[in-house]
Scaffold this active site. Sequence first.
Site, mmCIF file in Angstrom:
data_model
loop_
_atom_site.group_PDB
_atom_site.id
_atom_site.type_symbol
_atom_site.label_atom_id
_atom_site.label_comp_id
_atom_site.label_asym_id
_atom_site.label_seq_id
_atom_site.Cartn_x
_atom_site.Cartn_y
_atom_site.Cartn_z
ATOM 1 C CB VAL A 2 -0.949 -0.021 1.216
ATOM 2 C CG1 VAL A 2 -1.700 1.301 1.343
ATOM 3 C CG2 VAL A 2 -1.926 -1.172 1.105
ATOM 4 C CD GLU A 23 -5.651 -0.594 0.665
ATOM 5 O OE1 GLU A 23 -5.899 -0.856 -0.512
ATOM 6 O OE2 GLU A 23 -5.611 -1.457 1.565
ATOM 7 N NE ARG A 82 -8.948 -4.286 -8.514
ATOM 8 C CZ ARG A 82 -9.371 -4.233 -9.777
ATOM 9 N NH1 ARG A 82 -10.159 -5.151 -10.244
ATOM 10 N NH2 ARG A 82 -8.988 -3.249 -10.578
ATOM 11 C CG ASN A 137 -11.523 -5.441 1.796
ATOM 12 O OD1 ASN A 137 -11.802 -5.106 0.648
ATOM 13 N ND2 ASN A 137 -10.305 -5.326 2.281
ATOM 14 C CG PHE A 187 -14.749 -10.256 -5.631
ATOM 15 C CD1 PHE A 187 -14.332 -9.271 -6.507
ATOM 16 C CD2 PHE A 187 -13.882 -10.658 -4.625
ATOM 17 C CE1 PHE A 187 -13.077 -8.702 -6.402
ATOM 18 C CE2 PHE A 187 -12.626 -10.086 -4.505
ATOM 19 C CZ PHE A 187 -12.224 -9.106 -5.398
ATOM 20 N N GLY A 198 -13.527 -21.551 -5.919
ATOM 21 C CA GLY A 198 -12.215 -22.188 -6.016
ATOM 22 C C GLY A 198 -11.663 -22.519 -4.652
ATOM 23 C CB CYS A 255 -6.834 -7.301 2.041
ATOM 24 S SG CYS A 255 -5.497 -6.132 1.855
#
Length: 470
Positions: free
Chosen positions: A11, A152, A155, A228, A269, A273, A280
Site C-alpha cells: 500500500v 485504499e 487490488r 472487503n 467476486f 475455487g 486483506c
Amino acid sequence: MKISILGCGYVGLVTGACLAEIGHTVVCTDNDESKIRTLQSGGMPIYEPHLDQIVARNVAANRLSFTANLGDAVRAGDAVFICVGTPPLPDGDADLSSIDSAARLIAVESKSSKLVVEKSTVPMQTGQKLTRVLAIYGRNSGCTFSVASNPEFLREGTSVHDFLHPDRIVIGVADEQSEAQLREIYRPILSQDFSLCPIHDGNCPARTAPSLLVTSINSAELIKHACNSFLAVKISYSNLIADICERMGADVNEVVNAMGLDPRIGPAFLRPGLGFGGFCLPKDIQAFIRLGEKAGVDVSLLRDAEKINKRRIDHFLAKAAHCLWTLKDKRIGILGLAFKPNTDDIRFAPALEIINHLLREHAQVRVFDPQAMEKTKAVFPTIQYCADPYEVADGCEALMIATEWESFKELDWQRIRESMLRPLVLDGRNLLNGEDMLAMGFEYQAVGLPSSDLGGIKPRPAGVPNFASA
Ligand code: UDX
C-alpha cells in the site's frame, strides 16, 4: 504538496509512487532498513506490475525519495500517510501497535503542523485513538495535528491502475481544512489530468473521473471493512453454490455466469475455487467480526462466510485423496504459489496450506510460480523449485493448480500429459476448460462441476451446446 509515507509495503509504496507520479514531492520510510536500502539502490522489495517504472521515473525526477531516518521522513511532509501493517492478532483483532508507534513518531518528531492520514485498514474509531495519541505525545511540539481516514481499495496486481483510475475516493474528515488538503492532494486524479498514464503510455482508456465521497472518519473506516467483508461473503457464496453443484449435478461456471449478468449482482467476486487468501480479505473479515461482536451485533453471516472459506482447502485435499488414495512418496506438482495471479505475495495463499499438507503426508512436492518462488523458498526451503511448468509435471502423479495465472492456460498441455506418470489435474481455480482436458486424455477435477465423482467433469453428450455457444 509535500507528502510523507510511513510504511513501504504494497500500500505505502504504491501510494507514495503514484502520489509522486501526479506531481507531489514524496518521502517514504520504513522500519525495515533493508527495504529502504533496496529501494535506494534502485531495487524493488515487491513485485507489482508497473510499479518499478513509476518508482524509477519519479526518483529520477526528484519527486520520490526513500530514507531510513523516520524523523526526517515525518518532518518532510505537510501530510503524513500512515501505511503500516495491521496484521491479525491470535483472537482475530487487528494489531494496531504499528499505527500507535507511527502516531507517537509523528507527534514526537514533527516541527510543523500536519495532516495525518490513515491509509492502513483499521477498525472503526481508530481515528479517535489516533487523535488522542497525537495530542498526548505531541503536547510539547507546538504543532497541531488533524486526522483523516482515506481507505485504499487497491487490488494487488492492478494496484497502480486502481490508484490512478479509482471508482471512488473516500475521505473521512473532521474539519474543512483536512478536506481541502485531501481534495488538493487528489485533484489530478479527481480530474484525471495527470500528464502521463504510465500503464497505457498516455492513452489510458479508463479516464473516467472518480466520485469523491466526503464522510465522517468513522464512516470512512467502516466503508473499507464493509467493502472487503462483502467481497468475502460474495466469494464464499459462490463456493457454497459450487458445493451444491458438485453434489446435485450442475456446473457452477454456468450458474455464476448467469448470476453475474444480473446487474444487481454483477460478475465480480463470484469465482469459486480455493477461497480468498491474501493479506486483506481474511484478516479484514476477522477484524470486522471482532468489531461486530464487541458492538453486540449478530455477525453470524460473516462467521459463516469465514467458515466456508476455511473449508475450501480441506475440500480440495479430500478430492486429491479420493483420486490418489495415499500420498506418501507420490510426486505431486503445484502450479501457482501466490495468493492470486500477477503478484508475488504468498501471505495466506492457499498453495502454502496445500504444500504443508502434502509434506505432512510425505509426498514429493514440486512447484512453479511465475513470480512467487523466491518468497516461497523462505518458507519451504526443501521442496523442488522448477524452472517451468513442464519440469514440474515431469513424472508427476497429479498436478494441482493453486493460482490462476493466465500463462498456465497457454501451456502445451499435450506435452504435459505425455510427461506425467498419471495425467491427473486438480484445478483449484477452474482455470482450464474441462472438456478440452478430457479430450486430451487427462483425468480432470475442478470446482463445482457436475459429477457424482467429487467434482470431476463428465463429457457433454453429443449435440448439447456448451455454455459459451448457448
Ligand atoms: C482486496 C480488495 O479487493 C481491495 O479492495 C483491498 O484494498 C485489499 O484487499 P487483494 O487482497 O489484493 O484486494 O485481492 P482481491 O483481488 O480482492 O482477491 C482476494 C482473494 O479472493 C484472492 O485470494 C482471490 O483469489 C480470491 N477471489 C477473488 C476468489 O476466490 N474469487 C473471486 O471471485 C475473487
